[in-house]
Design a protein around this motif. Structure first.
Motif, PDB file in Angstrom:
ATOM      1  N   ASP A   1      11.265  -3.946   8.873  1.00  0.00           N
ATOM      2  CA  ASP A   1      10.739  -5.017   8.023  1.00  0.00           C
ATOM      3  C   ASP A   1      11.904  -5.880   7.539  1.00  0.00           C
ATOM      4  O   ASP A   1      12.807  -5.388   6.860  1.00  0.00           O
TER       5      ASP A   1
ATOM      6  N   LYS B   1       3.837   1.627   2.390  1.00  0.00           N
ATOM      7  CA  LYS B   1       4.441   1.894   3.714  1.00  0.00           C
ATOM      8  C   LYS B   1       5.896   2.335   3.552  1.00  0.00           C
ATOM      9  O   LYS B   1       6.323   3.371   4.058  1.00  0.00           O
TER      10      LYS B   1
ATOM     11  N   SER C   1      -0.785   8.460  -7.953  1.00  0.00           N
ATOM     12  CA  SER C   1      -0.127   7.340  -8.610  1.00  0.00           C
ATOM     13  C   SER C   1       0.836   7.904  -9.638  1.00  0.00           C
ATOM     14  O   SER C   1       0.450   8.760 -10.415  1.00  0.00           O
TER      15      SER C   1
ATOM     16  N   VAL D   1       0.810  -1.221   0.000  1.00  0.00           N
ATOM     17  CA  VAL D   1       0.000   0.000   0.000  1.00  0.00           C
ATOM     18  C   VAL D   1       0.847   1.276   0.000  1.00  0.00           C
ATOM     19  O   VAL D   1       0.320   2.373  -0.110  1.00  0.00           O
TER      20      VAL D   1
ATOM     21  N   THR E   1       7.487   3.286   0.777  1.00  0.00           N
ATOM     22  CA  THR E   1       7.559   4.494  -0.048  1.00  0.00           C
ATOM     23  C   THR E   1       7.270   5.727   0.809  1.00  0.00           C
ATOM     24  O   THR E   1       7.958   6.748   0.691  1.00  0.00           O
TER      25      THR E   1
HETATM   26  N1  LIG Z   1       2.060   6.694  -5.262  1.00  0.00           N
HETATM   27  C1  LIG Z   1       2.582   5.654  -5.928  1.00  0.00           C
HETATM   28  N2  LIG Z   1       2.438   5.595  -7.269  1.00  0.00           N
HETATM   29  C2  LIG Z   1       2.922   4.536  -7.969  1.00  0.00           C
HETATM   30  N3  LIG Z   1       3.589   3.513  -7.413  1.00  0.00           N
HETATM   31  C3  LIG Z   1       3.762   3.520  -6.097  1.00  0.00           C
HETATM   32  C4  LIG Z   1       3.283   4.586  -5.268  1.00  0.00           C
HETATM   33  N4  LIG Z   1       3.616   4.316  -3.985  1.00  0.00           N
HETATM   34  C5  LIG Z   1       4.262   3.133  -4.004  1.00  0.00           C
HETATM   35  N5  LIG Z   1       4.367   2.664  -5.275  1.00  0.00           N
HETATM   36  C6  LIG Z   1       4.940   1.376  -5.724  1.00  0.00           C
HETATM   37  O1  LIG Z   1       4.092   0.352  -5.241  1.00  0.00           O
HETATM   38  C7  LIG Z   1       4.872  -0.743  -4.745  1.00  0.00           C
HETATM   39  C8  LIG Z   1       4.457  -0.975  -3.294  1.00  0.00           C
HETATM   40  O2  LIG Z   1       4.891   0.088  -2.486  1.00  0.00           O
HETATM   41  P1  LIG Z   1       5.686  -0.185  -1.123  1.00  0.00           P
HETATM   42  O3  LIG Z   1       6.679  -1.261  -1.330  1.00  0.00           O
HETATM   43  O4  LIG Z   1       6.145   1.122  -0.602  1.00  0.00           O
HETATM   44  O5  LIG Z   1       4.488  -0.736  -0.226  1.00  0.00           O
HETATM   45  P2  LIG Z   1       4.595  -1.418   1.208  1.00  0.00           P
HETATM   46  O6  LIG Z   1       3.303  -1.189   1.883  1.00  0.00           O
HETATM   47  O7  LIG Z   1       5.834  -0.955   1.873  1.00  0.00           O
HETATM   48  O8  LIG Z   1       4.755  -2.976   0.826  1.00  0.00           O
HETATM   49  P3  LIG Z   1       5.020  -4.171   1.869  1.00  0.00           P
HETATM   50  O9  LIG Z   1       3.657  -4.480   2.412  1.00  0.00           O
HETATM   51  O10 LIG Z   1       5.589  -5.289   1.051  1.00  0.00           O
HETATM   52  O11 LIG Z   1       5.964  -3.652   2.892  1.00  0.00           O
HETATM   53  C9  LIG Z   1       6.329  -0.335  -4.902  1.00  0.00           C
HETATM   54  O12 LIG Z   1       6.841  -0.977  -6.025  1.00  0.00           O
HETATM   55  C10 LIG Z   1       6.303   1.164  -5.110  1.00  0.00           C
HETATM   56  O13 LIG Z   1       7.293   1.615  -5.988  1.00  0.00           O
END
Ligand SMILES: Nc1ncnc2c1ncn2[C@@H]1O[C@H](COP(=O)(O)OP(=O)(O)OP(=O)(O)O)[C@@H](O)[C@H]1O
Ligand SMILES: Nc1ncnc2c1ncn2[C@@H]1O[C@H](COP(=O)(O)OP(=O)(O)OP(=O)(O)O)[C@@H](O)[C@H]1O
Ligand SMILES: [Mg+2]
Ligand SMILES: [Mg+2]
Lengths: 262, 262
Positions: free
Chosen positions: A40, A16, A221, A14, A18
């Motif tokens: 993590d 986190k 996005s 979702v 980023t």
């Molecule tokens: N606003 C955005 N627009 C487009 N892509 C995004 C955006 N935010 C994050 N992403 C992409 O979506 C994917 C998931 O984001 P991210 O890894 O930060 O999520 P997370 O919640 O940390 O995942 P996890 O649950 O595995 O820890 C990544 O590949 C990231 O580059």
């Protein structure tokens, strides 16, 4: 003294990591001293923020119940970005979780006992990136934190389910163990205005949550996020005028205004 | 006798649940009898596939180490789709994990002991949706499985990191505990041909993995997935001629051809 903010949502993917990396970078550009803790074992935040040196002391040593000699200063490393520091993680930290479970509930205060004082006295903000669950590592983070931000993917109903669980979980931890803990706000990420699903999810969130519990700033996005990830950079470093970079800088200012004087 | 396939990737949000539900539905439309096991306490697969009835017996009862009276038939419920059945999950199953950890290594064969024989004798395919980690629930699934599919998000470098860890993990489980276990192939999901990152990631995957370890079928990025999720349906049920539906039906046929005669 400084604030400690945990980024939490059980739902995977979702935003986190980023949010943790880009919000931290944006706060550092606002002149704040910022520490990121990569809680993590996937180590995604570490892969983005680590400098060239291999960290000798990581979260593994901090969370190892049998390790008492660790000085926290030795676990904090600089990054490629001014005023932005990192506690690295390594995949092996996942193997510590069974030991933490056997030593519960005492083990749940380990992170707090080892890093909180140093963090609040030496950094304006400490941002903790968490794994996609509500397990032992997340509980350790919440015991150590002042605030929680829950990112929510605009196109995903599953992530709204995750949001509700996260908010209830934070309430439980606050009542039982950490009275200082507050749910700060939820952050709507990956917003694509053309998609009807995003509009439906955002209106669902606004019905369910009072307006003051949702950040005004929404993260669009934007493929620059994925390009930045591919080059092991924050999106702010990769392309500072990208819509994603501007959004995280706006979010940083919104948080600074919100916490002013606290 | 039937095959048991686990869907695994430590990285969150790469399309594990979307693959489990849509591949299962596509195999059922090919005339196969299919069982989905929702091994993730987020219960996303359960929210898509459950009928109107509240399940009296769920994965919680199956994995509870103190519960020995359970008959597996009572835990298998029909769904809205012909020939597609489900073992429901509930959020409380997450609380069982510490008990499973204390009873390791015996507890790791619980799922296999309770469901494997019934599943392979009564279903052509059993698809297990897993949480975003390589923890206790995933190990239980791998002990019980014949094959593993690893979904990989085309735009995310983190998911390639997750892929490599998943493949190594499957190898370890195969050597130590389940000699029948095979990594089947990796599935590239959320492909958006316009995005340069997708091209870069796909070529990285093809360099790293031999061609026979990557499904020919790739799943396109398609907002119909999110709309279907919002209406609690598989994408095949939501819009059977959507590019995402066609891709999962093509994947089902590719898997049937691959496993013919095994
Ligand atoms: N606003 C955005 N627009 C487009 N892509 C995004 C955006 N935010 C994050 N992403 C992409 O979506 C994917 C998931 O984001 P991210 O890894 O930060 O999520 P997370 O919640 O940390 O995942 P996890 O649950 O595995 O820890 C990544 O590949 C990231 O580059
Ligand atoms: N091909 C696709 N195109 C567009 N959206 C997709 C596609 N596949 C999945 N999605 C969406 O991406 C989000 C993540 O997918 P999904 O929940 O299936 O991933 P997951 O790996 O099961 O996540 P978790 O790690 O939390 O279990 C969902 O909201 C889903 O609707
Ligand atoms: Mg992450
Ligand atoms: Mg899932």
């Amino acid at each position: 003294s400084g604030h400690i903010i945990s980024i939490v949502n059980h739902k995977g993917g979702v935003g986190k990591t980023t949010t943790a990396c880009n919000l931290a970078h944006a706060l550092a550009r606002e002149g704040k001293r910022v520490l990121v803790v990569d809680m993590d074992p996937q180590c995604n935040a570490t892969s983005i923020l680590r400098g060239d040196i291999e960290a000798r002391c990581t979260l593994y040593e901090i969370l190892d119940p049998e390790e008492n000699e660790i000085s926290i200063e030795n676990c904090i490393y600089g990054t490629a970005y001014n005023d932005l520091y990192l506690i690295h993680n390594i995949p092996e930290t996942a193997t510590i979780e069974p030991r933490l479970i056997r030593l519960m509930p005492n083990s749940l205060t380990l992170l707090k006992a080892k890093i909180r004082n140093y963090a609040v006295n030496n950094f304006d903000f400490t941002i903790i990136d968490n794994p996609p669950n509500l397990g032992t590592f997340v509980i350790c983070s919440l015991y150590c934190s002042d605030f929680v931000i829950v990112p929510n993917e605009a196109g995903s109903r599953y992530s709204v389910d995750g949001l509700i669980k996260a908010v209830n979980f934070v309430d439980d931890v606050q009542k039982d163990n950490n009275p200082n803990l507050r749910f700060l706000k939820l952050l709507i990420t990956k917003v694509d205005r053309r998609m009807s699903v995003c509009k439906a999810i955002i209106s669902q969130i606004r019905r369910y949550f009072p307006i003051e519990k949702v950040f005004d700033t929404m993260i669009p996005s934007n493929t620059e996020f994925q390009k930045a990830e591919l080059s092991f950079k924050t999106v702010i470093a990769y392309k500072s005028n990208a819509s994603g970079s501007i959004a995280y800088q706006k979010l940083a200012r919104e948080i600074l205004a919100l916490l002013k004087g606290q």
